[in-house]
Enzyme design. Structure first.
Site, PDB file in Angstrom:
ATOM      1  N   THR A 165       0.910  -1.210   0.084  1.00  0.00           N
ATOM      2  CA  THR A 165       0.152  -0.050   0.056  1.00  0.00           C
ATOM      3  C   THR A 165       0.819   1.160   0.066  1.00  0.00           C
ATOM      4  OG1 THR A 165      -1.875   1.129   1.167  1.00  0.00           O
ATOM      5  CG2 THR A 165      -0.126   0.545   2.518  1.00  0.00           C
ATOM      6  N   THR A 166       0.053   2.314  -0.352  1.00  0.00           N
ATOM      7  CA  THR A 166       0.975   3.434  -0.690  1.00  0.00           C
ATOM      8  C   THR A 166       1.834   3.757   0.742  1.00  0.00           C
ATOM      9  OG1 THR A 166      -0.413   4.531  -2.042  1.00  0.00           O
ATOM     10  CG2 THR A 166       0.928   6.067  -0.859  1.00  0.00           C
ATOM     11  N   HIS A 197      21.410  35.464  35.352  1.00  0.00           N
ATOM     12  CA  HIS A 197      20.205  36.393  35.458  1.00  0.00           C
ATOM     13  C   HIS A 197      20.813  37.581  34.417  1.00  0.00           C
ATOM     14  CE1 HIS A 197      17.960  34.295  38.287  1.00  0.00           C
ATOM     15  NE2 HIS A 197      19.093  34.052  38.849  1.00  0.00           N
ATOM     16  N   ARG A 203       7.733   6.822  15.772  1.00  0.00           N
ATOM     17  CA  ARG A 203       8.963   6.990  15.424  1.00  0.00           C
ATOM     18  C   ARG A 203       9.665   7.954  14.843  1.00  0.00           C
ATOM     19  NH1 ARG A 203       6.860   1.863  15.071  1.00  0.00           N
ATOM     20  NH2 ARG A 203       7.955   0.058  15.953  1.00  0.00           N
ATOM     21  N   SER A 235      27.037  45.164   6.903  1.00  0.00           N
ATOM     22  CA  SER A 235      26.191  46.154   6.706  1.00  0.00           C
ATOM     23  C   SER A 235      26.210  46.835   5.313  1.00  0.00           C
ATOM     24  CB  SER A 235      26.149  47.234   7.786  1.00  0.00           C
ATOM     25  OG  SER A 235      24.977  48.295   7.644  1.00  0.00           O
ATOM     26  N   LYS A 251      30.553  47.638  10.640  1.00  0.00           N
ATOM     27  CA  LYS A 251      29.898  46.522  11.222  1.00  0.00           C
ATOM     28  C   LYS A 251      30.419  45.093  10.623  1.00  0.00           C
ATOM     29  CE  LYS A 251      26.654  46.597  13.354  1.00  0.00           C
ATOM     30  NZ  LYS A 251      25.103  46.623  12.858  1.00  0.00           N
ATOM     31  N   ARG A 252      30.654  44.332  11.885  1.00  0.00           N
ATOM     32  CA  ARG A 252      30.996  42.703  11.612  1.00  0.00           C
ATOM     33  C   ARG A 252      29.772  41.932  12.256  1.00  0.00           C
ATOM     34  NH1 ARG A 252      33.730  45.364   8.644  1.00  0.00           N
ATOM     35  NH2 ARG A 252      35.981  45.343   8.591  1.00  0.00           N
ATOM     36  N   ASN A 253      28.817  41.780  11.667  1.00  0.00           N
ATOM     37  CA  ASN A 253      27.562  41.160  12.267  1.00  0.00           C
ATOM     38  C   ASN A 253      27.991  39.933  12.358  1.00  0.00           C
ATOM     39  OD1 ASN A 253      26.459  43.735  11.994  1.00  0.00           O
ATOM     40  ND2 ASN A 253      25.337  43.465  10.047  1.00  0.00           N
TER      41      ASN A 253
END
Length: 451
Positions: A109-110, A157, A236, A280, A286-288
């Site tokens: 069956t499928t 925190h 599963r 950017s 910027k060194r994102n």
């Protein structure tokens, strides 16, 4: 790749952020269809082994069960006409096998074919994920050893807490990933089984030797045998996707750690940057941490799929594709997302920039306040723990409110002066003298992970 994609995972512009080539090669349309063809070939071969179909027919079916042997345009057209996920492929295989086509899909069956195919693809996907985890664990172990004694501020925190070492942080991370690797290994025997329930889970269509046939198919595919049919119990696959969600959560945590520690005001750890990388479009400075951000996005997207995967377990009767169809989307997508996330995380940590000098400087940012526990515990002997805690806490507040150095106020307090000498107070306020057993914990973690 389709230049006009309706799926973000395959988009030309964002493909470098989601997924990776290795996992896409496992879960693309052709490979999924090939997995289903492999199941059909294994079924025919097993039936031939048991004398149910002619050996020559099984050989012809196996030879035809290749994606390149099928007319995929016709398969796509038939799928639209039949509104069925597998029948078009079965018809194409039947045509390609010639006279042997009469034996294609016999008794199956499928869902048997599709679910077993997804298991085969999941096995290949798990191999990739396990390899990526192994590599990330090795990288973190190297960093943990290198920075076993590199002091930094532990934070709880969102605030500086006590001194720790960067090596211990990495040892803790690799231990968590080790547990994920164990979980994935434990999953395999539960997941890697054939689905051969037949139309309604009774295996009636497979004939009187159904159990023998099931074992033979499983052997040919390198899979195990489930004790009961699992058409209506996809736990599963759901367990697999849930574990991928756990791995994704850990990946996101590591990415966020690098993201946080790389903030301008902290500057202790930085994602590596390529020479031609653009941070950017308007701000050249910027060194994102773009790879970490991609991991965060992919991990969050994957984890959001886990509740949907669990919903597929709430099925009715002996089969319910109203919920089961969701797995057709979830299995490939989740594997592609985790494959890309782990690849980028490996790239980040393999060339991670660690700044021990900045870590040391940040240890002094509070003027010794993060050593308040050390001072309090020393005073607990002569004063008692509770009075010592109140005394030190008052001095901490005075230091913060008045903007005066913590050490100065400690020396000025008569109770403290009577209990602790100036030289001893200096030692208590040395961050390097209060990292506890961090180095030994690193050694223990790495030793246990080798066992």
């Amino acid at each position: 790749m389709n230049p006009i994609s309706s799926c973000f995972l395959d988009s030309l512009t964002v493909t470098s952020f989601f997924g990776n080539a290795e996992m896409r090669a496992v879960f693309n349309d052709r490979q999924l269809m090939q997995a289903w063809l492999d199941v059909e070939a294994a079924l025919a071969g097993a039936q031939a082994d048991l004398g149910i179909v002619p050996t020559a027919a099984a050989q012809a079916i196996a030879a035809a069960a290749r994606v390149e042997s099928l007319d995929l345009a016709t398969v796509a057209s038939d799928a639209a006409d039949t509104v069925h996920p597998l029948v078009p492929m079965v018809r194409a295989l039947t045509r390609a096998a010639g006279d042997a086509g009469r034996y294609v899909h016999l008794g199956a069956t499928t869902q048997d074919v599709m679910d077993t195919g997804f298991v085969l693809r999941a096995r290949a996907g798990l191999d990739i994920v396990s390899g990526q985890l192994d590599e990330l664990i090795r990288i973190l172990r190297r960093i943990a050893l290198r920075h076993r004694d590199t002091a930094m501020a532990a934070r709880t925190h969102g605030q500086q807490a006590l001194p720790t070492t960067f090596g211990l942080r990495c040892a803790v991370w690799q231990s968590e990933l080790q547990r994920h690797r164990e979980r994935l290994a434990q999953l395999r025997p539960r997941l890697l089984v054939v689905s051969m329930g037949g139309a309604a889970g009774t295996m009636a269509g497979y004939g009187p030797r159904a159990f023998e046939l099931e074992r033979a198919v499983a052997s040919r595919l390198g899979l195990g045998v489930a004790s009961t049919p699992w058409h209506a119990t996809p736990d599963r696959l759901v367990e697999c996707l849930t574990l991928l969600g756990l791995v994704a959560a850990s990946a996101e945590k590591l990415a966020r750690e690098v993201y946080f520690l790389g903030r301008t005001e902290i500057g202790e750890v930085h994602e590596p940057q390529r020479d031609n990388q653009v941070g950017s479009s308007t701000m050249p400075h910027k060194r994102n941490p773009i790879r970490c951000e991609a991991v965060i996005a992919a991990a969050g997207t994957l984890r959001a799929q886990v509740p949907l995967a669990m919903q597929t377990m709430v099925s009715q009767d002996d089969r319910d594709m109203g919920v089961g169809m969701a797995l057709w989307k979830l299995v490939p997508e989740c594997f592609i997302l985790i494959g890309g996330a782990l690849q980028r995380l490996n790239e980040v940590f393999a060339a991670l920039r660690v700044d021990p000098a900045r870590m040391r400087a940040n240890l002094s940012a509070t003027g010794g306040l993060l050593l308040s526990e050390a001072v309090m515990l020393r005073l607990a002997g002569p004063l008692g723990r509770e009075p010592a805690h109140h005394l030190v806490m008052r001095i901490v507040r005075d230091s913060l409110d008045q903007g005066r150095p913590f050490a100065e106020l400690l020396r000025a307090d008569p109770q403290i002066a009577a209990a602790v000498s100036g030289a001893e107070l200096d030692r208590l306020l040395d961050p390097l003298g209060y990292i506890g057993h961090a180095a030994a914990l690193v050694d223990r973690a790495l030793l246990e992970s080798e066992a």
